[in-house]
Design a protein around this motif. Structure first.
Motif, PDB file in Angstrom:
ATOM      1  N   MET A  35      23.876  59.316  68.170  1.00  0.00           N
ATOM      2  CA  MET A  35      23.802  57.915  67.764  1.00  0.00           C
ATOM      3  C   MET A  35      25.193  57.466  67.398  1.00  0.00           C
ATOM      4  SD  MET A  35      20.259  57.441  65.613  1.00  0.00           S
ATOM      5  CE  MET A  35      20.508  55.669  65.479  1.00  0.00           C
ATOM      6  N   GLY A  36      25.423  56.189  67.509  1.00  0.00           N
ATOM      7  CA  GLY A  36      26.757  55.728  67.208  1.00  0.00           C
ATOM      8  C   GLY A  36      26.839  54.244  66.978  1.00  0.00           C
ATOM      9  N   TRP A  37      28.052  53.812  66.732  1.00  0.00           N
ATOM     10  CA  TRP A  37      28.369  52.410  66.526  1.00  0.00           C
ATOM     11  C   TRP A  37      29.435  51.982  67.514  1.00  0.00           C
ATOM     12  CZ3 TRP A  37      25.613  49.352  63.286  1.00  0.00           C
ATOM     13  CH2 TRP A  37      24.805  49.989  62.347  1.00  0.00           C
ATOM     14  N   PHE A  38      29.188  50.844  68.119  1.00  0.00           N
ATOM     15  CA  PHE A  38      30.141  50.197  68.997  1.00  0.00           C
ATOM     16  C   PHE A  38      30.362  48.798  68.448  1.00  0.00           C
ATOM     17  CE2 PHE A  38      30.107  53.118  72.702  1.00  0.00           C
ATOM     18  CZ  PHE A  38      29.092  53.963  72.287  1.00  0.00           C
ATOM     19  N   GLU A  47      33.706  48.202  72.478  1.00  0.00           N
ATOM     20  CA  GLU A  47      34.437  49.450  72.294  1.00  0.00           C
ATOM     21  C   GLU A  47      33.662  50.402  71.399  1.00  0.00           C
ATOM     22  OE1 GLU A  47      38.029  49.570  70.011  1.00  0.00           O
ATOM     23  OE2 GLU A  47      37.409  47.951  68.665  1.00  0.00           O
ATOM     24  N   GLY A  48      33.801  51.684  71.689  1.00  0.00           N
ATOM     25  CA  GLY A  48      33.164  52.693  70.849  1.00  0.00           C
ATOM     26  C   GLY A  48      33.921  52.858  69.551  1.00  0.00           C
ATOM     27  N   VAL A  49      33.190  53.006  68.462  1.00  0.00           N
ATOM     28  CA  VAL A  49      33.789  53.140  67.138  1.00  0.00           C
ATOM     29  C   VAL A  49      33.574  54.536  66.580  1.00  0.00           C
ATOM     30  CG1 VAL A  49      33.717  52.296  64.755  1.00  0.00           C
ATOM     31  CG2 VAL A  49      33.538  50.683  66.652  1.00  0.00           C
ATOM     32  N   ALA A  50      32.320  54.981  66.546  1.00  0.00           N
ATOM     33  CA  ALA A  50      32.010  56.279  65.940  1.00  0.00           C
ATOM     34  C   ALA A  50      30.711  56.817  66.513  1.00  0.00           C
ATOM     35  CB  ALA A  50      31.890  56.139  64.424  1.00  0.00           C
ATOM     36  N   LEU A  51      30.636  58.141  66.629  1.00  0.00           N
ATOM     37  CA  LEU A  51      29.443  58.822  67.132  1.00  0.00           C
ATOM     38  C   LEU A  51      29.103  59.999  66.245  1.00  0.00           C
ATOM     39  CD1 LEU A  51      30.210  59.167  70.939  1.00  0.00           C
ATOM     40  CD2 LEU A  51      28.541  57.622  69.902  1.00  0.00           C
ATOM     41  N   SER A  72      27.410  58.788  59.380  1.00  0.00           N
ATOM     42  CA  SER A  72      26.535  59.838  58.860  1.00  0.00           C
ATOM     43  C   SER A  72      25.110  59.578  59.327  1.00  0.00           C
ATOM     44  CB  SER A  72      26.600  59.885  57.329  1.00  0.00           C
ATOM     45  OG  SER A  72      26.182  58.658  56.771  1.00  0.00           O
ATOM     46  N   GLN A  73      24.269  60.602  59.219  1.00  0.00           N
ATOM     47  CA  GLN A  73      22.868  60.438  59.579  1.00  0.00           C
ATOM     48  C   GLN A  73      21.997  61.137  58.536  1.00  0.00           C
ATOM     49  OE1 GLN A  73      22.199  62.125  63.490  1.00  0.00           O
ATOM     50  NE2 GLN A  73      22.984  64.141  62.908  1.00  0.00           N
ATOM     51  N   ASN A  74      20.764  60.695  58.422  1.00  0.00           N
ATOM     52  CA  ASN A  74      19.875  61.317  57.461  1.00  0.00           C
ATOM     53  C   ASN A  74      19.292  62.607  58.030  1.00  0.00           C
ATOM     54  OD1 ASN A  74      18.099  60.260  59.325  1.00  0.00           O
ATOM     55  ND2 ASN A  74      16.709  59.370  57.814  1.00  0.00           N
ATOM     56  N   ILE A 103      21.643  62.936  77.070  1.00  0.00           N
ATOM     57  CA  ILE A 103      22.867  63.561  76.580  1.00  0.00           C
ATOM     58  C   ILE A 103      23.856  62.478  76.176  1.00  0.00           C
ATOM     59  CG2 ILE A 103      24.805  65.041  77.224  1.00  0.00           C
ATOM     60  CD1 ILE A 103      22.900  66.461  79.152  1.00  0.00           C
ATOM     61  N   CYS A 104      24.581  62.730  75.109  1.00  0.00           N
ATOM     62  CA  CYS A 104      25.513  61.741  74.578  1.00  0.00           C
ATOM     63  C   CYS A 104      26.528  61.302  75.631  1.00  0.00           C
ATOM     64  CB  CYS A 104      26.234  62.328  73.374  1.00  0.00           C
ATOM     65  SG  CYS A 104      27.273  61.143  72.498  1.00  0.00           S
ATOM     66  N   GLY A 105      26.819  60.009  75.666  1.00  0.00           N
ATOM     67  CA  GLY A 105      27.763  59.472  76.627  1.00  0.00           C
ATOM     68  C   GLY A 105      29.173  59.298  76.076  1.00  0.00           C
TER      69      GLY A 105
END
Length: 125
Positions: A35-38, A47-51, A72-74, A103-105
């Motif tokens: 999971m991530g933030w763009f 743009e990708g920020v964090a994964l 972070s993730q729970n 699978i993560c990109g």
């Protein structure tokens, strides 16, 4: 059907901190998923920020936010947060939560993600 709901968009002062959250549902757990933030600023590309990887919680950041943002993730691996510190006006953008289809990109291949609706973060100087 995968569903992602972001929360926490706000207007903040430069130098301040803020936290975004995203809850995911309807997915099948895969160890190599992420999971991530763009983000996307007006007139710019996304743009990708964090994964963060579901399996071992390893994290990756763009150079523009490294050292300032923390993802972070729970424990259930269905909620991801983005702690943003030392915010700059150039961090102003719509922030999108994403979960990999399989699978993560990575931070680049955006065709491999499900997307949330986006939440606005505005940083004023």
């Amino acid at each position: 059907q995968v569903h992602l709901v972001e929360s926490g968009g706000a207007s903040v002062q430069a130098g301040g901190s803020h936290r975004l959250s995203c809850v995911a549902s309807g997915y099948t757990y895969e160890i190599y998923a992420c999971m991530g933030w763009f983000r996307q600023a007006p007139g710019e590309g996304r743009e990708g920020v964090a994964l963060i990887y579901a399996g071992d919680s390893s994290t990756y950041y763009s150079d523009s936010v490294k050292g300032r943002f923390t993802i972070s993730q729970n424990s259930a691996k269905n909620t991801v947060s983005l702690q943003m510190n030392s915010l700059k006006p150039e961090d102003t953008a719509t922030y999108y939560c994403a979960r990999s289809i399989s699978i993560c990109g990575g931070l680049i291949d955006m065709s491999r993600y499900y997307w949330g609706q986006g939440t606005q973060v505005t940083v004023s100087s």
